[in-house]
Design a protein around this motif. Structure first.
Motif, PDB file in Angstrom:
ATOM      1  N   ARG A 220      -2.561  13.300 -22.310  1.00 34.94           N
ATOM      2  CA  ARG A 220      -2.902  13.807 -20.977  1.00 34.94           C
ATOM      3  C   ARG A 220      -1.674  14.397 -20.297  1.00 34.94           C
TER       4      ARG A 220
ATOM      5  N   TYR B  32      -3.477   8.234 -25.309  1.00 32.02           N
ATOM      6  CA  TYR B  32      -4.190   9.041 -24.317  1.00 32.02           C
ATOM      7  C   TYR B  32      -3.256   9.476 -23.205  1.00 32.02           C
ATOM      8  N   ASP B  33      -2.452   8.550 -22.682  1.00 30.75           N
ATOM      9  CA  ASP B  33      -1.536   8.879 -21.591  1.00 30.75           C
ATOM     10  C   ASP B  33      -0.560   9.976 -22.020  1.00 30.75           C
TER      11      ASP B  33
ATOM     12  N   LYS C 100     -11.714  14.665 -16.043  1.00 29.86           N
ATOM     13  CA  LYS C 100     -11.627  13.419 -16.787  1.00 29.86           C
ATOM     14  C   LYS C 100     -12.363  13.513 -18.117  1.00 29.86           C
TER      15      LYS C 100
ATOM     16  N   ARG D 133      -3.000  17.295 -11.973  1.00 29.26           N
ATOM     17  CA  ARG D 133      -4.067  16.286 -11.948  1.00 29.26           C
ATOM     18  C   ARG D 133      -5.225  16.705 -11.053  1.00 29.26           C
TER      19      ARG D 133
ATOM     20  N   THR E 292      -7.453  19.267 -13.438  1.00 28.17           N
ATOM     21  CA  THR E 292      -7.998  18.826 -14.714  1.00 28.17           C
ATOM     22  C   THR E 292      -9.202  17.914 -14.512  1.00 28.17           C
TER      23      THR E 292
ATOM     24  N   GLU F 217      -1.254  18.196 -19.002  1.00 30.21           N
ATOM     25  CA  GLU F 217      -0.928  18.493 -17.607  1.00 30.21           C
ATOM     26  C   GLU F 217       0.314  19.371 -17.514  1.00 30.21           C
TER      27      GLU F 217
ATOM     28  N   PHE G  58      -9.692  18.238 -23.502  1.00 29.91           N
ATOM     29  CA  PHE G  58      -8.935  18.361 -22.260  1.00 29.91           C
ATOM     30  C   PHE G  58      -9.334  19.669 -21.596  1.00 29.91           C
TER      31      PHE G  58
END
Length: 226
Positions: free
Chosen positions: A33, A29-30, A65, A60, A63, A37, A83
């Motif tokens: 993401r 996930y990180d 969650k 951030r 975007t 971004e 996303f």
């Protein structure tokens, strides 16, 4: 992480939409993401060349969650496997209007623009007044071949033109609306093309006159305090 890997992660999250799986795959996930971004940051740089109303903000702050608010929903799955970002004059706030990007596998990605929210009566009134007073300009924006060849205008609407507006107005069909927005579907194959970013930037530039019209109408509107 590549776009293909990002889509693979989102598809896997959709099939395993629970908190245990999400936390077990936190590293993926990180990475996904971070890749999204980076895409948003690059897109913002491109868009600011033609739309200086967009502030320089970290991705951030633009975007949304993945976590869903399930309090009032029958669907209790904790995550929306997509996303999403909104690049507007006030970041991701819906007014002033801006440019919306959603990446979701299975052909459910899209680009959006305009006023999606129809619960702000004052905002709706301001746009109706602008269309009533500047009908020719509104019609010219919608009829522009570049715009019309790319977008279709959508929005929730009343059955009749509301009181205070001329039912015979040339733009009567748009005066019935409570929201005015654009959606451009994006197939997975497009997401995976090397030229995806410039294609998105060009599409958003095509919707800029539409957004500019709405934002002039919405000048002075303040979102209700939470």
């Amino acid at each position: 992480m590549s776009m293909e890997q990002m889509l693979h992660y989102l598809a896997a999250l959709e099939q395993n939409n629970d908190r245990d799986w999400f936390h077990t795959h936190r590293q993926e996930y990180d990475q996904a993401r971070t890749a999204f971004e980076k895409l948003v940051e690059d897109l913002l740089c491109e868009l600011r060349r033609s739309d200086p109303s967009l502030p320089v903000l970290p991705a951030r702050e633009l975007t949304f969650k993945l976590m869903r608010d399930t309090r009032f929903s029958r669907d209790k799955s904790p995550y929306l496997p997509a996303f999403r970002a909104h690049l507007g004059p006030r970041g991701k706030l819906p007014v002033p209007v801006g440019y919306y990007l959603m990446v979701r596998p299975g052909g459910r990605s899209f680009l959006g623009g305009g006023l999606f929210a129809d619960m702000f009566r004052d905002a709706t009134t301001r746009v109706r007044d602008a269309i009533a007073a500047n009908g020719e300009e509104w019609a010219a924006i919608l009829a522009d071949p570049v715009f019309a060849g790319t977008f279709t205008v959508g929005g929730s609407a009343l059955k009749r033109v509301p009181q205070g507006y001329d039912p015979a107005h040339p733009q009567a069909e748009w005066l019935r609306c409570k929201s005015w927005y654009l959606e451009l579907p994006v197939p997975d194959s497009r997401l995976l093309e090397p030229g995806f970013l410039p294609w998105v930037a060009e599409a958003f530039q095509r919707m800029q006159p539409f957004n500019d019209f709405l934002n002039r109408a919405l000048e002075g509107f303040e979102l209700p305090a939470r």
